[in-house]
Design a protein around this motif. Sequence first.
Motif, mmCIF file in Angstrom:
data_model
loop_
_atom_site.group_PDB
_atom_site.id
_atom_site.type_symbol
_atom_site.label_atom_id
_atom_site.label_comp_id
_atom_site.label_asym_id
_atom_site.label_seq_id
_atom_site.Cartn_x
_atom_site.Cartn_y
_atom_site.Cartn_z
ATOM 1 N N ARG A 24 0.838 -1.186 0.000
ATOM 2 C CA ARG A 24 0.000 0.000 0.000
ATOM 3 C C ARG A 24 0.877 1.241 0.000
ATOM 4 O O ARG A 24 1.814 1.344 0.767
ATOM 5 C CB ARG A 24 -0.903 -0.021 1.213
ATOM 6 N N ASP A 25 0.532 2.157 -0.863
ATOM 7 C CA ASP A 25 1.262 3.412 -0.960
ATOM 8 C C ASP A 25 0.477 4.520 -0.278
ATOM 9 O O ASP A 25 -0.758 4.508 -0.272
ATOM 10 C CB ASP A 25 1.490 3.793 -2.425
ATOM 11 N N PRO A 26 1.189 5.513 0.278
ATOM 12 C CA PRO A 26 0.493 6.625 0.931
ATOM 13 C C PRO A 26 -0.428 7.398 -0.001
ATOM 14 O O PRO A 26 -1.439 7.907 0.415
ATOM 15 C CB PRO A 26 1.633 7.529 1.418
ATOM 16 N N GLY A 27 -0.120 7.464 -1.278
ATOM 17 C CA GLY A 27 -0.917 8.250 -2.215
ATOM 18 C C GLY A 27 -2.008 7.473 -2.916
ATOM 19 O O GLY A 27 -2.801 8.047 -3.645
ATOM 20 N N GLY A 28 -2.050 6.168 -2.746
ATOM 21 C CA GLY A 28 -3.056 5.358 -3.409
ATOM 22 C C GLY A 28 -2.831 5.266 -4.906
ATOM 23 O O GLY A 28 -1.725 5.455 -5.406
ATOM 24 N N LEU A 29 -3.897 5.007 -5.622
ATOM 25 C CA LEU A 29 -3.825 4.804 -7.067
ATOM 26 C C LEU A 29 -3.408 6.079 -7.802
ATOM 27 O O LEU A 29 -2.579 6.043 -8.708
ATOM 28 C CB LEU A 29 -5.169 4.312 -7.597
ATOM 29 N N VAL A 30 -3.951 7.210 -7.401
ATOM 30 C CA VAL A 30 -3.618 8.470 -8.065
ATOM 31 C C VAL A 30 -2.151 8.816 -7.847
ATOM 32 O O VAL A 30 -1.442 9.205 -8.770
ATOM 33 C CB VAL A 30 -4.536 9.608 -7.564
ATOM 34 N N GLY A 31 -1.667 8.661 -6.636
ATOM 35 C CA GLY A 31 -0.266 8.943 -6.340
ATOM 36 C C GLY A 31 0.677 8.041 -7.118
ATOM 37 O O GLY A 31 1.689 8.496 -7.648
ATOM 38 N N THR A 32 0.334 6.770 -7.185
ATOM 39 C CA THR A 32 1.158 5.826 -7.936
ATOM 40 C C THR A 32 1.154 6.161 -9.426
ATOM 41 O O THR A 32 2.180 6.055 -10.097
ATOM 42 C CB THR A 32 0.649 4.385 -7.718
ATOM 43 N N THR A 33 0.020 6.605 -9.944
ATOM 44 C CA THR A 33 -0.071 6.991 -11.349
ATOM 45 C C THR A 33 0.807 8.201 -11.638
ATOM 46 O O THR A 33 1.543 8.228 -12.630
ATOM 47 C CB THR A 33 -1.533 7.294 -11.721
ATOM 48 N N VAL A 34 0.747 9.199 -10.786
ATOM 49 C CA VAL A 34 1.578 10.391 -10.963
ATOM 50 C C VAL A 34 3.052 10.030 -10.857
ATOM 51 O O VAL A 34 3.880 10.530 -11.636
ATOM 52 C CB VAL A 34 1.190 11.478 -9.935
ATOM 53 N N ILE A 35 3.395 9.156 -9.932
ATOM 54 C CA ILE A 35 4.783 8.702 -9.799
ATOM 55 C C ILE A 35 5.219 7.965 -11.066
ATOM 56 O O ILE A 35 6.352 8.118 -11.520
ATOM 57 C CB ILE A 35 4.947 7.814 -8.552
ATOM 58 N N GLY A 36 4.334 7.186 -11.657
ATOM 59 C CA GLY A 36 4.660 6.490 -12.903
ATOM 60 C C GLY A 36 4.946 7.452 -14.041
ATOM 61 O O GLY A 36 5.908 7.282 -14.798
ATOM 62 N N ILE A 37 4.118 8.479 -14.162
ATOM 63 C CA ILE A 37 4.331 9.471 -15.224
ATOM 64 C C ILE A 37 5.639 10.219 -14.993
ATOM 65 O O ILE A 37 6.449 10.386 -15.903
ATOM 66 C CB ILE A 37 3.139 10.422 -15.315
#
Length: 88
Positions: A24-37
């Motif tokens: 589990r990431d602190p930012g959830g799905l949106v945070g992980t998506t932004v990190i991917g970009i």
Amino acid sequence: MGIVSWIILGLLAGVIAKILLPGRDPGGLVGTTVIGIAGAFVGGWISAQFFDREVQKEFFDPATWGAAIGGSFVLLVLYRLLFGNSRD
């Protein structure tokens, strides 16, 4: 590749980095998506600057994908180190 291609590549690289580093990431799905970009951009920049491997204009270049996934993975690890696993 255009900016839209980098965003799509970043989204997919973020998903692959998340699969490689589950939890589990602190930012959830949106945070992980932004990190991917962001990781796709960072990986491409590192590849061009330090490894003397310019980013190709083709979407399906394996080196470009490797740089994007590697950048996403590094940013995801750094994000977890900085912000911890606060969702537990």
